[in-house]
Design an enzyme around this catalytic site. Structure first.
Site, short mmCIF file in Angstrom:
data_model
loop_
_atom_site.label_atom_id
_atom_site.label_comp_id
_atom_site.label_asym_id
_atom_site.label_seq_id
_atom_site.Cartn_x
_atom_site.Cartn_y
_atom_site.Cartn_z
N ASP A 1 0.83 -1.21 0.00
CA ASP A 1 0.00 0.00 0.00
C ASP A 1 0.87 1.26 0.00
O ASP A 1 1.69 1.46 0.90
CB ASP A 1 -0.91 0.02 1.24
N ASP B 1 -8.56 7.91 8.43
CA ASP B 1 -8.24 7.09 7.26
C ASP B 1 -9.09 5.81 7.33
O ASP B 1 -8.86 4.96 8.20
CB ASP B 1 -6.74 6.75 7.27
N ALA C 1 -4.49 -10.14 2.85
CA ALA C 1 -3.47 -10.01 3.89
C ALA C 1 -4.01 -9.21 5.08
O ALA C 1 -3.76 -9.56 6.24
CB ALA C 1 -2.23 -9.35 3.31
N ASP D 1 -11.68 -4.59 5.99
CA ASP D 1 -10.85 -5.79 6.23
C ASP D 1 -10.66 -6.01 7.73
O ASP D 1 -10.64 -7.16 8.19
CB ASP D 1 -9.49 -5.63 5.55
N GLY E 1 -22.79 1.62 10.76
CA GLY E 1 -22.85 0.32 11.42
C GLY E 1 -22.80 -0.84 10.43
O GLY E 1 -22.17 -0.74 9.37
#
Ligand code: RIB
Length: 311
Positions: free
Chosen positions: A12, A246, A41, A252, A225
């Site tokens: 990233d 951010d 990942a 994830d 939510g």
């Protein structure tokens, strides 16, 4: 119970921007971070941080990023037996742009992730059969995703599919055997062709998926939510109110934490509440994996905040 993540890894490259440059313009951005990412990942790391025993199946390229990605998995205690290097291909990379409201825009270059194929699942059959949950996303070839779902069904291993990034090419009939289908609201809109602006829209779109045979649809809604919908029931878990800097990797974070808790306790709502806390902490920090809290930080957050409302 071991969790297998069959999915992507990326490097990233996150730029924190005030606005996107227009064509031909050079623009200064205030900040940058470089970190390990990729939806697969990230979910593996989140699950491991939350206490799960995790095995990662993924492919890295033959470049300067590969060894760092592998040692990063090892740092979190993730089993890397099925993390393979592919010669002559780049590792996956993701330039990410985060605006001043913490909202992200992500480009992905899949690189070696495109080389994760059904044959790799066959080669790992013995170890995969020992797992109690398989997690998938869509940053690897669709044929591998379908094959992994069929593998899970054949061996009675529940599968969680995060259909991200969403593609209209996803054949819902081929993913109906999943135990959990976990899109966010924009992925839900792409997959169903239905609007997802209001709560009512989201419910209708999610219900269209349960009608087509998906058992548990969990829609992550960011600050609104998360909705859990089955053919007969629906429940909302409210979000913790935090100031987002951010949001990249938050979905994830939710999925990895959810999987870890669900694998341990088989309590969907309980797992959603913890996942909501884990994701809430992650959005208050920069980066994807690097924003994930430790288990101790998660426990402290849960002690200091009222549990989210369930409706
Ligand atoms: O979901 C966030 C992830 O999407 C980032 O880590 C990036 O690598 C892309 O895969």
């Amino acid at each position: 119970m071991k969790i297998a993540v069959i999915g992507s890894n990326m490097v990233d490259l996150t730029s924190y921007i005030q606005r996107m440059p227009i064509p031909g313009e050079t623009l200064e951005a205030p900040d940058f971070t470089l970190g390990c990412g990729g939806k697969g990942a990230n979910q593996a790391v989140a699950a491991a941080v939350c206490g799960a025993d995790v095995m990662m199946m993924t492919k890295v390229g033959s470049d300067i990023f590969a060894d760092n990605t592998i040692s990063n998995f090892k740092k979190y205690g993730i089993d890397t037996t099925y993390v393979q290097k592919v010669v002559g291909v780049s590792s996956g990379v993701a330039p990410i742009f985060v605006d001043e409201n913490g909202q992200n825009s992500i480009l992905i270059i899949k690189g070696a992730n495109s080389k994760l194929l059904p044959a790799d699942i066959d080669a790992a059959e013995y170890d995969l059969r020992a797992c109690g949950l398989i997690i998938l996303q869509l940053e690897i070839p669709l044929e591998t995703v379908y094959y992994a779902i069929a593998f899970g069904q054949k061996h009675h291993i529940p599968v969680l599919l995060n259909p991200a990034p969403a593609t209209k090419d996803l054949d819902i009939r081929q993913v109906c055997a999943c135990e959990f289908f976990v899109p966010n609201e924009s992925e839900l809109a792409i997959l169903t062709g239905m609007p997802t602006e209001t709560q009512d829209d989201v419910e209708k779109a999610a219900a269209s998926l349960t009608r087509r045979g998906l058992k548990n649809v969990i829609v992550t809604l960011g600050g609104r939510g998360a909705l859990w919908m089955t053919e007969t029931e629906k429940k909302y878990v409210a979000a913790y109110q935090v100031r987002a800097v951010d949001t990249s990797g938050a979905g994830d974070a939710f999925i990895g934490c959810f999987a870890s808790c669900y694998a341990r306790e088989h309590d969907v709502l309980g797992a959603m509440k913890q996942a909501s806390a884990f994701a809430a902490i992650s959005v208050t920090r920069k980066g994807t994996q690097m924003s994930y809290p430790s288990r101790e930080e998660l426990s402290e957050f849960l002690r200091n905040n009222e549990p989210p409302h369930v409706l």
